[in-house]
Design an enzyme around this catalytic site. Structure first.
Site, mmCIF file in Angstrom:
data_model
loop_
_atom_site.group_PDB
_atom_site.id
_atom_site.type_symbol
_atom_site.label_atom_id
_atom_site.label_comp_id
_atom_site.label_asym_id
_atom_site.label_seq_id
_atom_site.Cartn_x
_atom_site.Cartn_y
_atom_site.Cartn_z
ATOM 1 N N HIS A 56 1.327 -8.807 -8.050
ATOM 2 C CA HIS A 56 0.206 -8.963 -8.973
ATOM 3 C C HIS A 56 0.541 -8.284 -10.301
ATOM 4 C CE1 HIS A 56 -3.125 -9.599 -5.718
ATOM 5 N NE2 HIS A 56 -2.061 -10.356 -5.500
ATOM 6 N N GLU A 58 -1.084 -6.147 -12.009
ATOM 7 C CA GLU A 58 -1.329 -4.703 -11.991
ATOM 8 C C GLU A 58 -0.190 -3.950 -11.326
ATOM 9 O OE1 GLU A 58 -3.344 -7.167 -10.954
ATOM 10 O OE2 GLU A 58 -5.406 -6.474 -10.790
ATOM 11 N N CYS A 86 -7.907 -6.469 -7.357
ATOM 12 C CA CYS A 86 -8.210 -6.669 -5.940
ATOM 13 C C CYS A 86 -8.125 -5.321 -5.216
ATOM 14 C CB CYS A 86 -7.236 -7.668 -5.326
ATOM 15 S SG CYS A 86 -5.563 -7.027 -5.134
ATOM 16 N N CYS A 89 -4.557 -3.743 -5.332
ATOM 17 C CA CYS A 89 -4.238 -3.132 -6.622
ATOM 18 C C CYS A 89 -5.071 -1.879 -6.859
ATOM 19 C CB CYS A 89 -4.429 -4.151 -7.742
ATOM 20 S SG CYS A 89 -3.229 -5.506 -7.655
#
Length: 149
Positions: A56, A58, A86, A89
């Site tokens: 992701h 992040e 999410c 993260c």
């Protein structure tokens, strides 16, 4: 002319990363990490390209910022990300002890608040910065994806 480096300025930079993800066929989420008004990490989703569910924006940004700073804690940093993080993260952000997270669009189904995730107790959370821009990019991506299938 009065030019300020504010949340909108840095969110625009995160949106540029999201556009890069869009062009690569990735879910268009972008992130930047800032310390003292300086961007030290830029990232976007790479889950398709790397065939890695943890890639992701992040997570990529946290790794890049930690490498830049030479340590695992992101003290004095702010993460700007185009979509609410999410739960995965949020966990990484918790452990990084980042003091501030600014996101664009809310994610009522998979965002960390909906999933019961949490950030470090001292982390300031600001949501909805340039929310319409972030949401529109995501909508455009998923409409295009549906039309191709």
């Amino acid at each position: 002319m009065d030019f300020r480096l504010d949340d909108a300025y840095f969110m625009k930079k995160a949106l540029q990363e999201a556009e890069t993800a869009y062009e690569l066929g990735e879910v268009p989420i972008g992130a930047v990490i800032v310390v003292q008004d300086r961007i030290i990490a830029r990232a976007h989703n790479l889950t398709e390209r790397l065939n890695d569910v943890t890639a992701h924006a992040e997570m990529q940004a946290i790794t890049a910022a930690a490498n830049f700073l030479g340590g695992k804690y992101l003290y004095n940093c702010t993460l700007y990300v185009t979509l609410e993080p999410c739960q995965m993260c949020a966990g990484a952000l918790y452990w990084s002890q980042i003091p501030r997270v600014v996101f664009g669009a809310y994610d009522p189904q998979r965002g960390f608040t909906a999933m019961g995730g949490q950030l470090h107790p001292k982390t300031e959370i600001v949501g909805g910065v340039m929310e319409n821009d972030a949401s529109e990019l995501l909508k455009r991506f998923f409409i295009k994806k549906r039309n191709l299938n």
